[in-house]
Design an enzyme around this catalytic site. Structure first.
Site, PDB file in Angstrom:
ATOM      1  N   CYS A   1      24.867  21.935  41.437  1.00 11.73           N
ATOM      2  CA  CYS A   1      24.276  20.861  40.651  1.00 11.73           C
ATOM      3  C   CYS A   1      24.772  20.926  39.209  1.00 11.73           C
ATOM      4  CB  CYS A   1      22.764  20.909  40.745  1.00 11.73           C
ATOM      5  SG  CYS A   1      22.268  20.469  42.416  1.00 11.73           S
TER       6      CYS A   1
ATOM      7  N   GLU B   1      51.348  47.287  37.301  1.00 13.43           N
ATOM      8  CA  GLU B   1      49.983  47.140  37.818  1.00 13.43           C
ATOM      9  C   GLU B   1      49.704  45.691  38.181  1.00 13.43           C
ATOM     10  OE1 GLU B   1      48.352  49.091  34.419  1.00 13.43           O
ATOM     11  OE2 GLU B   1      48.178  47.183  33.363  1.00 13.43           O
TER      12      GLU B   1
ATOM     13  N   GLY C   1      51.742  40.538  35.144  1.00 17.15           N
ATOM     14  CA  GLY C   1      52.039  39.202  34.643  1.00 17.15           C
ATOM     15  C   GLY C   1      53.003  38.491  35.568  1.00 17.15           C
TER      16      GLY C   1
HETATM   17  C1  LIG Z   1      44.256  42.043  35.032  1.00 14.92           C
HETATM   18  C2  LIG Z   1      45.205  43.077  34.693  1.00 14.92           C
HETATM   19  C3  LIG Z   1      46.370  43.238  35.450  1.00 14.92           C
HETATM   20  C4  LIG Z   1      46.739  42.357  36.609  1.00 14.92           C
HETATM   21  O1  LIG Z   1      47.213  41.102  36.221  1.00 14.92           O
HETATM   22  P1  LIG Z   1      47.783  40.093  37.304  1.00 14.92           P
HETATM   23  O2  LIG Z   1      48.150  38.888  36.554  1.00 14.92           O
HETATM   24  O3  LIG Z   1      46.712  39.837  38.303  1.00 14.92           O
HETATM   25  O4  LIG Z   1      48.943  40.735  37.962  1.00 14.92           O
HETATM   26  C5  LIG Z   1      47.204  44.279  35.109  1.00 14.92           C
HETATM   27  N1  LIG Z   1      46.916  45.103  34.076  1.00 14.92           N
HETATM   28  C6  LIG Z   1      45.816  44.966  33.330  1.00 14.92           C
HETATM   29  C7  LIG Z   1      45.560  45.905  32.219  1.00 14.92           C
HETATM   30  C8  LIG Z   1      44.935  43.943  33.607  1.00 14.92           C
HETATM   31  O5  LIG Z   1      43.840  43.813  32.844  1.00 14.92           O
END
Ligand SMILES: *Cc1c(COP(=O)(O)O)cnc(C)c1O
Length: 401
Positions: free
Chosen positions: A328, A259, A218
């Site tokens: 289109c 992540e 996030g």
């Molecule tokens: C998409 C996702 C992320 C990555 O989110 P970002 O905003 O691109 O950093 C991390 N963890 C999970 C479980 C996700 O689905």
């Protein structure tokens, strides 16, 4: 990257073209790990759905990253790129039980976000350690589409259902080795993130045998001038302090995991497209480019504002343009945007084209997907060829019935 370098790549590899700056990815990766340098066991799992080219995966692997995956195909791509199963976490939503089992069999860490799946999995495979995805019910950003922590979200198991999780664990004797949350894609306010983190710490206390806490992602990156960016350094300081205190309280060393997708690759990406036509109407000047939402859907899908530069005329006088695609259907990339004067044949460059751009591309209007280039040490390396007519026909079967 410099406009001249990008223009050179467009000449060399053709338009439209995705370019990724390896150094920027490295820079972001190091920024994140430095912000949490005081944490003994830090784990960054790159969320590969943002950009899944195997050369990008390789690059991140070589930096020391792990992988966050959402489908068995992503897991397979990760293994193909050289990640070992223990460096991969699988965080799916709504996939079949068989897919979860198959991924677990590969030795990949499973992250479960549904009570019925948890019970089923624990009953069948009590020896396989499982991470659980908690929904802390914290609204991260302002955009409905990209906040996944709110009360009616389809993601995660509600924190109010922890007693039920504990009952399942007791009944099945399964081993919960991690707790996870991912509140959405826009942390505008660090305090909100820390608030959600407290909820995760509280939940974690109820599980005695954890190896890691995963705070998802996030992290917000700026897309246009004036955008707020998550202050990673400040978050690092504050969360590290809380994490270390929690470890003491918990009584054992834990891994702190993140992540990120966007944070690592968004700003590293450039999308180059050629201007086919300039069209003046009674109220607007349109710049029509040789691409559309088949290649870059974020502006239409999320209303994202990607900065657009005319790299063929970077020093020109600024004028107002509405940049549109060749699909289109209405496919407006930007309305009434200040861009240096555009001529037909110029190359426009979209910034922040690393995350959720190529990976969301399609063949709509029977167009080829663009080529991808990795820029490293002053050189462009082709990492995906532009599609050809054969690709469009692949898997199609012509029958006359
Ligand atoms: C998409 C996702 C992320 C990555 O989110 P970002 O905003 O691109 O950093 C991390 N963890 C999970 C479980 C996700 O689905």
């Amino acid at each position: 990257m410099q406009p001249t370098e990008l223009e050179q790549l467009a000449r060399e590899f053709g338009n439209p073209l995705y370019v990724y700056d390896a150094e920027k990815i490295e820079f972001q990766y190091n920024r994140l790990t430095n912000a949490f340098a005081k944490v003994e066991k830090l784990r960054i799992n790159y969320a590969m759905k943002a950009l899944s080219n195997i050369s990008i995966l390789k690059l991140l692997k070589n930096l020391g990253s792990g992988l966050d995956t959402v489908s068995i195909q992503e897991v397979q791509l990760g293994l193909h790129a050289g990640f070992t199963p223990d460096k991969i976490i699988f965080t799916p939503n709504g996939v079949s039980f068989e897919e979860i089992e198959e991924v677990a069999q590969l030795g990949v860490q499973i992250n479960i976000d549904n009570l019925s799946v948890l019970e089923h999995f624990g009953t069948k495979h009590p020896k396989v350690p499982v991470c659980i995805r908690i929904n802390p019910h914290v609204m991260a950003g302002g955009n409905e589409n990209i906040s996944v922590g709110h009360i009616d979200s389809k993601f995660g198991i509600s924190i109010y259902q922890i007693p039920h999780i504990l009952r399942i664990v007791e009944n099945t004797k399964m081993h919960i080795n991690g707790i996870h949350m991912h509140t959405g894609s826009d942390i505008l306010d660090i305090e909100v993130f820390l608030y959600a983190a407290e909820i995760l710490f509280d939940a974690a206390k109820q599980f005695k045998d954890l190896d890691f806490l995963d705070f998802g992602s996030g992290f917000k990156v700026p897309y246009k001038k004036g955008d707020i960016e998550t202050n990673i350094e400040e978050l690092g300081k504050k969360l590290t302090k809380r994490f270390l205190a929690f470890e003491k309280e918990y009584g054992r060393e834990l891994t702190l995991a993140f992540e990120p997708g966007k944070f690592l690759v968004s700003e590293a990406g450039y999308f180059l497209a050629k201007v086919n036509v300039i069209k003046q109407t009674t109220s607007t000047v349109f710049a029509g480019i040789d691409t559309g939402f088949n290649h870059l859907i974020r502006p239409m899908f999320y209303g994202s504002q990607h900065t657009i530069e005319n790299i063929s005329n970077p020093k020109g006088k600024e004028r107002f343009y509405t940049v549109v695609g060749y699909i289109c259907e209405t496919d407006t990339f930007a309305s009434n945007r200040r861009i240096t004067e555009i001529h037909e044949g110029d190359t426009l460059c979209f910034r922040n084209a690393g995350a959720y751009c190529f990976s969301m591309a399609s063949n709509y209007n029977s167009r080829f997907k663009p080529a991808e280039v990795l820029w490293k040490n002053g050189k462009g390396h082709l990492i995906r060829e532009r599609e050809t007519f054969e690709d469009l026909l692949q898997n199609q079967i012509m029958v006359e019935v």
